[in-house]
Design an enzyme around this catalytic site. Structure first.
Site, PDB file in Angstrom:
ATOM      1  N   LYS A   1       0.839  -1.199   0.000  1.00 31.75           N
ATOM      2  CA  LYS A   1       0.000   0.000   0.000  1.00 31.75           C
ATOM      3  C   LYS A   1       0.878   1.254   0.000  1.00 31.75           C
ATOM      4  O   LYS A   1       0.695   2.164  -0.789  1.00 31.75           O
ATOM      5  CB  LYS A   1      -0.908  -0.049   1.231  1.00 31.75           C
ATOM      6  CG  LYS A   1      -1.851   1.109   1.355  1.00 31.75           C
ATOM      7  CD  LYS A   1      -2.786   0.891   2.538  1.00 31.75           C
ATOM      8  CE  LYS A   1      -3.394   2.210   2.959  1.00 31.75           C
ATOM      9  NZ  LYS A   1      -4.255   2.089   4.130  1.00 31.75           N
TER      10      LYS A   1
ATOM     11  N   GLU B   1      10.721  -4.820   4.158  1.00 31.14           N
ATOM     12  CA  GLU B   1      10.767  -6.238   3.784  1.00 31.14           C
ATOM     13  C   GLU B   1      10.353  -6.420   2.324  1.00 31.14           C
ATOM     14  O   GLU B   1      11.000  -7.134   1.552  1.00 31.14           O
ATOM     15  CB  GLU B   1       9.803  -7.063   4.660  1.00 31.14           C
ATOM     16  CG  GLU B   1      10.186  -7.154   6.114  1.00 31.14           C
ATOM     17  CD  GLU B   1       9.535  -6.065   6.964  1.00 31.14           C
ATOM     18  OE1 GLU B   1       9.354  -4.942   6.454  1.00 31.14           O
ATOM     19  OE2 GLU B   1       9.231  -6.340   8.136  1.00 31.14           O
TER      20      GLU B   1
ATOM     21  N   GLY C   1      -4.777  -2.052   5.483  1.00 33.15           N
ATOM     22  CA  GLY C   1      -3.994  -3.193   5.006  1.00 33.15           C
ATOM     23  C   GLY C   1      -4.686  -4.526   5.266  1.00 33.15           C
ATOM     24  O   GLY C   1      -4.855  -5.352   4.361  1.00 33.15           O
ATOM     25  N   ARG C   2      -5.104  -4.737   6.500  1.00 40.98           N
ATOM     26  CA  ARG C   2      -5.694  -6.046   6.858  1.00 40.98           C
ATOM     27  C   ARG C   2      -7.100  -6.217   6.311  1.00 40.98           C
ATOM     28  O   ARG C   2      -7.715  -7.279   6.482  1.00 40.98           O
ATOM     29  CB  ARG C   2      -5.646  -6.240   8.376  1.00 40.98           C
ATOM     30  CG  ARG C   2      -6.283  -5.112   9.181  1.00 40.98           C
ATOM     31  CD  ARG C   2      -5.830  -5.144  10.631  1.00 40.98           C
ATOM     32  NE  ARG C   2      -6.259  -3.986  11.400  1.00 40.98           N
ATOM     33  CZ  ARG C   2      -5.627  -2.811  11.435  1.00 40.98           C
ATOM     34  NH1 ARG C   2      -4.559  -2.627  10.679  1.00 40.98           N
ATOM     35  NH2 ARG C   2      -6.061  -1.828  12.187  1.00 40.98           N
TER      36      ARG C   2
ATOM     37  N   GLU D   1      -4.583  -6.766  15.392  1.00 37.77           N
ATOM     38  CA  GLU D   1      -4.056  -5.473  14.961  1.00 37.77           C
ATOM     39  C   GLU D   1      -5.152  -4.413  15.070  1.00 37.77           C
ATOM     40  O   GLU D   1      -4.869  -3.236  15.282  1.00 37.77           O
ATOM     41  CB  GLU D   1      -3.537  -5.570  13.519  1.00 37.77           C
ATOM     42  CG  GLU D   1      -2.509  -4.505  13.191  1.00 37.77           C
ATOM     43  CD  GLU D   1      -1.795  -4.783  11.876  1.00 37.77           C
ATOM     44  OE1 GLU D   1      -0.957  -5.699  11.834  1.00 37.77           O
ATOM     45  OE2 GLU D   1      -2.076  -4.090  10.897  1.00 37.77           O
TER      46      GLU D   1
ATOM     47  N   HIS E   1      -5.280 -33.121  18.818  1.00 34.80           N
ATOM     48  CA  HIS E   1      -4.201 -33.987  19.299  1.00 34.80           C
ATOM     49  C   HIS E   1      -3.061 -33.161  19.876  1.00 34.80           C
ATOM     50  O   HIS E   1      -1.945 -33.655  20.047  1.00 34.80           O
ATOM     51  CB  HIS E   1      -3.694 -34.873  18.156  1.00 34.80           C
ATOM     52  CG  HIS E   1      -4.781 -35.732  17.616  1.00 34.80           C
ATOM     53  ND1 HIS E   1      -5.003 -37.007  18.057  1.00 34.80           N
ATOM     54  CD2 HIS E   1      -5.765 -35.467  16.724  1.00 34.80           C
ATOM     55  CE1 HIS E   1      -6.061 -37.514  17.433  1.00 34.80           C
ATOM     56  NE2 HIS E   1      -6.542 -36.589  16.616  1.00 34.80           N
TER      57      HIS E   1
ATOM     58  N   LYS F   1       8.551  -0.840  12.636  1.00 31.08           N
ATOM     59  CA  LYS F   1       9.121  -0.435  11.350  1.00 31.08           C
ATOM     60  C   LYS F   1      10.190   0.638  11.567  1.00 31.08           C
ATOM     61  O   LYS F   1      11.277   0.591  11.006  1.00 31.08           O
ATOM     62  CB  LYS F   1       8.031   0.113  10.418  1.00 31.08           C
ATOM     63  CG  LYS F   1       7.042  -0.937   9.888  1.00 31.08           C
ATOM     64  CD  LYS F   1       6.094  -0.339   8.835  1.00 31.08           C
ATOM     65  CE  LYS F   1       5.087  -1.344   8.302  1.00 31.08           C
ATOM     66  NZ  LYS F   1       4.204  -0.864   7.249  1.00 31.08           N
TER      67      LYS F   1
END
Ligand code: G6Q
Length: 545
Positions: A205, A211, A265-266, A351, A382, A510
């Protein structure tokens, strides 16, 4: 405003004291209509919330709480483009991205729908070009692999959807997601790929994320070992709000797909951030995903709260976090293809609602977002289910159960479903001492040996869960499910009076990483940190090969 002072909240506190020991098992025994009373639908998606520690009165009081904070007003404010993300001064309009009815949605006096539709058209055209081979790689070969380079919201949602919709994948098309700046992520993805047939989607965005830009630069360097600089345009496209940075990186802005600052973003998988989804499953299926989400949007916006799935699930979450003191919430899909669903939900919820400051900038004294976690059933059974059944914490569980598999040739589905149902039943019922005793006697135990084992085999039960049941995980159903959780998070944010749409905690990380990076260079003077960080930096310098 603190919810603690709201009379409806206080009334819930009193109600909690009255019913905290209410036994779900007894309630089921007393009321044969409990399932019908506590079941709601959004078309073909059913929510069974009868296995919760609630009575009819609890639900009335929770709905009253929602009304007391003007939930309907807030829902309208979001859908109509008001800048409800107050710390960033932005509208919150992921719902406009899937507004299939195309009614105008105004931001700063301008209808955003023409721009949304134009990007959808651009995506459609591009998908057709790739799928038909009209857009080919530099050597003329058809594109066979998409690599999405992005992180957080620009990765988790699309990656989860591509996994889940694998049965809808376009023949001959592979999709890969590279997010981590750890070089292992990119290297292992590239190992299997041919630069002549690979298309990179650089999804960011802001187009400033360290990264993503690092991975994109390394991917370009890998590509340039085979292709030339002018071939880059055929193999790299971008999704961003930041045309200048895209151009500076060297991607032709004609090959850029726009998103807008009113898409968080999410919440962005519905935008061009969903391009890898559309390339992988086809634009038609991507649009089916949007259709499903739009159906849930209409349900959320129009249904009375007592029939409204996101509102009910949001309120139940508040009931457990703030009254029962639950700190976590498990989401367990009984569908292997939804393996990444809990990860996406983790970001979406934590977030959004991991906040300690309210909308007015005041520190708050009540609990907000829980820890979200989970893995697909039956694997979790399990592993960590022991703690959910017999641990000291109350952990509400959402069971997500598709009735039919996409792979009927291997018919394991009945076993899978039986396990899912058995878990929710066992959590609710438990097993009391009497039942354990009878069982042990049957197994031949007696005397001291029986008495010694008995307490270990007792399950208190009364552990809550929701069950989301549907026929099959179609693109529409997946759209409904994800939108449902987005709105659930919204409901809780409104009750807690927090802004669910900023993420300053992410921003801090960041910033700090950028400040430490130069300190890792051997000859640089280390800037001022705490003694732990400084010593670790020195050690890293020593240990580096
Ligand atoms: C999501 C967050 C965060 C963001 C990533 C990537 O809501 O803001 O996870 O999506 O940090 O950001 P860019 O898309 O700007 O690279």
């Amino acid at each position: 405003m603190t919810p603690l002072n709201i009379p409806e909240w206080q009334s819930l506190e009193r109600h909690y004291s009255d019913i905290k020991y209410l036994s779900m098992r007894e309630e089921f025994a007393l009321d044969s209509g409990r399932f019908n009373r506590f079941t709601v639908r959004c078309e073909d998606l059913l929510l069974d919330y009868s296995k919760n520690r609630i009575t009819k009165e609890t639900m009335q009081k929770l709905v009253a709480l929602a009304n007391s904070v003007d939930m309907s007003g807030w829902i309208e404010r979001m859908f109509s483009g008001e800048a409800i993300n107050n710390t960033e001064g932005r509208a919150v309009l992921h719902t406009a991205l899937r507004n299939r009815s195309n009614t105008p949605v105004m931001v700063d006096g301008e209808d955003v729908m023409p721009a949304v539709n134009a990007v959808l058209e651009q995506m459609k055209k591009f998908c057709n070009q790739i799928h038909s081979g009209e857009w080919s790689g530099f050597s003329g070969k058809k594109i066979t692999d998409i690599v999405n380079i992005g992180i957080g919201g620009s990765d988790l949602g699309p990656a989860m959807i591509c996994d889940a919709l694998e049965p809808y994948g376009v023949e001959g098309m592979g999709v890969h997601f590279v997010s981590n700046v750890d070089g292992t992520d990119l290297s292992t993805a590239l190992e299997k790929l041919d630069p002549e047939t690979t298309l990179f989607v650089v999804a960011s965005k802001t187009f400033t994320t360290q990264e993503t830009l690092t991975n994109a630069e390394s991917a370009r360097a890998w590509f340039l070992k085979s292709g030339s600089q002018q071939d880059v345009a055929k193999h790299f496209v971008a999704v961003s709000t930041n045309a200048a940075a895209v151009a500076e990186f060297g991607i032709d802005t004609d090959n850029m797909f726009e998103i807008w600052d009113w898409v968080g973003g999410r919440y962005s998988l519905w935008s061009a951030i969903g391009l890898p989804i559309a390339l992988y499953v086809g634009m038609e299926n991507f649009e089916r995903l949007l259709d499903g989400a739009h159906t849930m949007d209409n349900h959320f916006r129009n249904k009375p709260f007592k029939e409204n799935i996101p509102v009910i699930m949001g309120l139940l979450g508040v009931w457990y976090v703030n009254f029962f003191g639950s700190q976590t919430q498990a989401i367990v899909p009984y569908d292997h293809s939804l393996a990444r669903f809990p990860n996406h939900m983790q970001q979406l919820d934590m977030e959004s609602n991991g906040k300690v400051t309210n909308r007015d900038g005041k520190r708050i004294s009540y609990k907000t977002g829980p820890v979200i976690w989970g893995t697909p059933g039956t694997n979790g059974q399990h592993a960590y289910f022991q703690l959910i059944h017999q641990g000291t914490q109350l952990i509400p569980v959402d069971f997500v159960l598709p009735v039919n598999s996409h792979y009927p040739e291997v018919d394991h589905q009945s076993i899978l479903l039986a396990n899912g149902l058995a878990q929710s039943e066992a959590l609710m019922k438990g097993k009391n001492a009497e039942e354990v005793r009878a069982e042990l006697v049957k197994e031949g135990f007696e005397g001291e040996a029986l008495e010694a084992l008995l307490p270990h085999k007792v399950f208190t039960g009364n552990r809550p869960s929701n069950t989301l049941l549907f026929a099959r995980l179609s693109p529409e159903m997946l759209g409904k499910l994800v939108a449902l959780y987005e709105h659930k998070v919204f409901v809780q944010g409104i009750i807690w009076n927090i802004n669910s749409f900023d993420q300053w905690g992410v921003e801090l990380g960041k910033q700090l990483a950028k400040a430490i990076l130069p300190d890792l260079k051997d000859d640089s003077e280390i800037s001022i940190h705490d003694s732990s960080t400084t010593s670790l930096i020195k050690l890293i310098r020593e240990l580096r090969l």
